[in-house]
Write an enzyme that holds these catalytic residues in place. Structure first.
Site, PDB file in Angstrom:
ATOM      1  N   VAL B 258      11.043   3.586 -13.236  1.00 56.83           N
ATOM      2  CA  VAL B 258       9.727   4.443 -13.848  1.00 56.83           C
ATOM      3  C   VAL B 258       8.872   4.328 -14.168  1.00 56.83           C
ATOM      4  O   VAL B 258       8.812   3.279 -12.949  1.00 56.83           O
ATOM      5  CB  VAL B 258      10.403   3.341 -15.613  1.00 56.83           C
ATOM      6  CG1 VAL B 258       9.569   4.867 -16.453  1.00 56.83           C
ATOM      7  CG2 VAL B 258      12.114   3.589 -16.002  1.00 56.83           C
ATOM      8  N   SER B 260       4.907   4.471 -12.215  1.00 57.17           N
ATOM      9  CA  SER B 260       4.218   4.884 -10.817  1.00 57.17           C
ATOM     10  C   SER B 260       5.107   5.057  -9.628  1.00 57.17           C
ATOM     11  O   SER B 260       5.157   5.798  -9.275  1.00 57.17           O
ATOM     12  CB  SER B 260       2.704   3.965 -10.566  1.00 57.17           C
ATOM     13  OG  SER B 260       3.478   2.793  -9.611  1.00 57.17           O
ATOM     14  N   VAL B 261       6.312   4.412  -9.376  1.00 57.15           N
ATOM     15  CA  VAL B 261       6.945   4.189  -8.870  1.00 57.15           C
ATOM     16  C   VAL B 261       7.805   5.786  -8.818  1.00 57.15           C
ATOM     17  O   VAL B 261       7.884   6.757  -7.508  1.00 57.15           O
ATOM     18  CB  VAL B 261       8.030   2.959  -8.294  1.00 57.15           C
ATOM     19  CG1 VAL B 261       9.322   2.893  -9.443  1.00 57.15           C
ATOM     20  CG2 VAL B 261       8.890   3.680  -6.406  1.00 57.15           C
ATOM     21  N   GLU B 284      18.291   6.383 -14.195  1.00 60.59           N
ATOM     22  CA  GLU B 284      19.025   6.085 -15.510  1.00 60.59           C
ATOM     23  C   GLU B 284      18.034   6.352 -16.879  1.00 60.59           C
ATOM     24  O   GLU B 284      17.846   6.926 -17.658  1.00 60.59           O
ATOM     25  CB  GLU B 284      18.726   4.941 -16.198  1.00 60.59           C
ATOM     26  CG  GLU B 284      17.525   4.225 -15.419  1.00 60.59           C
ATOM     27  CD  GLU B 284      17.762   2.484 -15.238  1.00 60.59           C
ATOM     28  OE1 GLU B 284      18.845   1.888 -14.974  1.00 60.59           O
ATOM     29  OE2 GLU B 284      16.800   1.673 -16.207  1.00 60.59           O
ATOM     30  N   ASN B 374       8.281  -7.570 -17.230  1.00 64.17           N
ATOM     31  CA  ASN B 374       9.022  -6.282 -18.001  1.00 64.17           C
ATOM     32  C   ASN B 374      10.726  -7.076 -17.363  1.00 64.17           C
ATOM     33  O   ASN B 374      10.832  -7.275 -16.241  1.00 64.17           O
ATOM     34  CB  ASN B 374       8.810  -4.546 -17.312  1.00 64.17           C
ATOM     35  CG  ASN B 374       8.523  -4.921 -16.358  1.00 64.17           C
ATOM     36  OD1 ASN B 374       7.578  -4.789 -15.606  1.00 64.17           O
ATOM     37  ND2 ASN B 374       9.885  -4.354 -15.688  1.00 64.17           N
TER      38      ASN B 374
END
Lengths: 483, 483
Positions: B258, B260-261, B284, B374
């Site tokens: 999820v 910026s990558v 996912e 995170n």
């Protein structure tokens, strides 16, 4: 039953070895230090230019002294995957003479075929028999099917010291290529889903070599009082877990790591009241303790990829192979250790470690983060995908001078997200569902009392620093004081 | 189409919230910060005694502000699994007010049902419709089926702000219980193997709550020049890999993390010449970039467990749900992230990181080993079981002041045995098959030039100390000098 039915010449090992060119990527069968080729490696070691060969040697797992001691000592091997288990190889790994990377056992076959590990120019396989496009493996299966498939050329060592009947134990199922690979259709520990033989393109077979040289057998040390206490605590934990875990109400699939933890686990299961649950072993190596349990009726089936037995265990198994084949199955290591299979079998995994830290990170391979002691093997496959993942270790090492419970692991092979339960001779730390701070307190309690004050002081410093995970990076790797 | 067909009363959220007892284990739907219940959590936050509730909240993944900001800020939540994504929750995790442990996404359902995470007393699920023994999920599926199955009681929030047609996207397949679990019978990215609805025991359903409140939508930042260079290097790597890897010759299954990558990876795939390969997304979370590629025909199918879209992306999807349902599938997170599925799909996984160390250990979650930024989410599921596992990150953080390439990771979420390739704006470090010493040299080369001298000096110290893995424990965590 003739052992050699292939239409290629039987050649001397020296003749095969003489044709190996410098820089060759050499695949070898073998896992758990058994079932590996012996004659060709010894002949390679005899070459006058052995030190200049610069070989890359890829196996399924651990192999014996002929490869990792004798051939290794000549300097012929420049690069080695995915496991090494000898003093000679270890010394070379640690001083940088041998380029090595250890890999999860379950992934070796895929990495050989689909990137990550070099495909062999030549694979040499020990077999109990060979025919036109097939070979019957001996005491291990490991990554042999993939090593054969990925190789340009193949040599088979037919070993008369290995009983012909070993073929009956093998179940050679080959997963197809991703991304169109089907699920591995395995639903029970003792089930057979493949063939007893490894198939190959007959055009690949260069030669057959005849040899008569047994595998070295294992010697197990008797369990110490400490081992027995670890085993007793493990038995208590397992007895409670099978009562409370709905997935273990009717059947239990166990895996133990190799060595003293395997022995301790075997001691433990004798003391667990499994009731009328079906208990099976679903691991990577079958040790004497597993065979004992099969004999005693405690295990309905045992599946693995290798037979790592004592001389006594080997005699017992070899004496009645057809009988054991009803309940003992050897699978390729990408099947025995497949994460999808381990997960859906709900495996209760018990493995050892070099050290475990306060929040549950596990170091299985390195002393002080730098010196390798052994490879990760399949411990990651089972610890990660097992339903209940236990690390069982004595709380100290080095005769009590070093704590295996440390502030921060100096090398991480299994993360806090993977292992759930730590057992020592001082108790059980059930880390599941606990925050890092809570985990740390549980871990201090299973450390040796002589190291608890130092661990407590570290934890206090970590809590002062703040943050989710209590650490004090400045002192994280300071050797722990014994009090 | 009526949204409520269940034979239980529609109640006010306040009435449901009033009945929640202190110490309740509360399951909530939600993943990727969408599809979570909104009314009951807000009503709980309004309770005068909220601070004394001591709730344990278990979700599938990330949820929105109603739970992890508003309710969290009251102090009602004492314990949280398996992910948190808000500033409020993060602050509480880091100062120890909130007991938290983050878990692999693929394992949450099994841990709820078979040990590791507490079973909910009450699960509250957002749905687009509910009937007698079924509910139709909204924008995420996550661990909802397991949270429903494991719970004693169930409340369904029917959200009128979520289109009724969302049901068509879901494919609710339930793996059976281990050890007798069958393989997940999924063989293609876009295949459907389950139902569009989550089934439950009708006797469990306490109440239906009606709500009209949209999910918050994502805002993506425009890619920076650095992101574009990471993407360009990633595109080069992927173009080479699909040519040399036999498993990628005909079809490619991609996963991106999820943020910026994900954006960088999406930029990258625009520049990869896939030729006539079938390309699918098997991840996912479905972000805008994935939807763009579906629209443009670059992806034949996209499967995930959540729709994390911008307002524009949401409008586009919601405007033609039946059309998208032909190629977009939402699965439970124990199916989307199942290691066995990820492995046999041969997934090419691209994920971000906080830092990567010289031998390839990856920290995805902690600053300086202590402060959580995170959770691990599914990065471990894909990094571990993917066929090709890439970590794609800018080489620096904190505006260039900190290197993301570090001597030793201060926290390890993915080990050297898992990630194979590291991409920064300075190049590609293909670590596969390399020894730790060789890996370290590759990693220095993809670090920011300003940090390379300090990394080189560290590596020299590590090599002087000796050992397989070059480290100098005394200086391993010293901040790197920028030159």
């Amino acid at each position: 039953m003739s052992r050699i039915e292939a239409g290629v010449p039987v050649r001397a090992a020296e003749s095969v070895a003489a044709a190996v060119e410098p820089g060759t990527v050499l695949g070898v069968s073998g896992f758990g230090s058994v079932g590996y080729p012996k004659a060709v490696p010894l002949a390679l070691a005899e070459r006058g230019d052995a030190a200049d060969l610069g070989l890359t040697v890829v196996s399924g797992g651990n192999v014996g002294a002929e490869i990792d001691e004798t051939l290794m000592a000549t300097g012929a091997i420049a690069r080695r995957y995915p496991y090494q288990g000898s003093d000679e190889a270890n010394a070379r790994v640690n001083d940088g003479r041998l380029a090595f990377h250890d890999r999860h056992v379950s992934q070796v076959a895929d990495e050989l075929l689909y990137g990550g590990l070099p495909a062999p120019d030549l694979t040499v396989v020990e077999a109990v028999a060979v025919g036109d496009g097939w070979l019957a493996p001996s005491t291990s299966l490991g990554a042999t099917p993939a090593l054969v498939e990925a190789a340009d050329r193949l040599v088979v060592e037919v070993n008369d010291a290995q009983p012909r009947g070993l073929e009956a134990l093998h179940d050679v199922y080959r997963p197809g290529a991703p991304p169109g690979r089907d699920p591995i259709p395995l639903t029970e520990a003792g089930e057979r889903i493949g063939d007893t033989r490894v198939a190959f393109d007959p055009g690949k077979l260069d030669a057959v070599v005849r040899v008569d040289r047994p595998d070295a057998t294992y010697e197990f040390r008797d369990p110490t009082a400490e081992d027995r206490q670890v085993a007793a605590n493990l038995a208590n934990f397992l007895s409670e877990e099978i009562e409370r875990n709905p997935a273990l109400a009717e059947a239990v699939n166990l895996q133990f790591g190799v060595g003293s933890v395997g022995n301790a686990a075997a001691l433990a299961i004798e003391d667990v009241a499994f009731g009328d649950r079906e208990v099976a072993y679903v691991g990577e190596v079958i040790q004497d303790s597993v065979l004992d349990a099969v004999d005693a009726g405690g295990l309905t089936a045992a599946s693995a990829t290798s037979l790592a037995l004592s001389a006594e265990g080997q005699n017992r198994l070899f004496g009645d192979l057809d009988h054991y084949a009803e309940r003992v199955v050897l699978r390729p290591s990408d099947v025995s250790n497949a994460p999808g299979v381990v997960r859906r079998f709900g495996v209760v995994a018990v493995n050892a470690a070099v050290e475990v830290d306060l929040t549950g990170h596990v170091n299985s391979t390195h002393l002080r983060g730098t010196r390798m002691v052994n490879g990760i093997g399949g411990s990651g496959d089972f610890t990660r995908s097992g339903l209940v993942s236990v690390v069982a270790v004595p709380s100290t090492a080095a005769g009590g001078d070093a704590s295996r419970v440390v502030p921060m692991a100096t090398h991480v092979d299994h993360t806090e997200h993977d292992a759930g339960v730590v057992v020592t001779e001082h108790g059980v730390a059930d880390l599941r569902g606990l925050s890092p701070r809570e985990r740390a307190r549980e871990m201090v309690d299973v450390a040796h009392p002589a190291f608890r004050p130092a661990l407590d002081r570290y934890l206090e410093r970590g809590l002062e620093s703040g943050g989710h995970t209590p650490h004090d990076l400045e002192t994280a790797f300071d050797p722990l004081e014994r009090e």
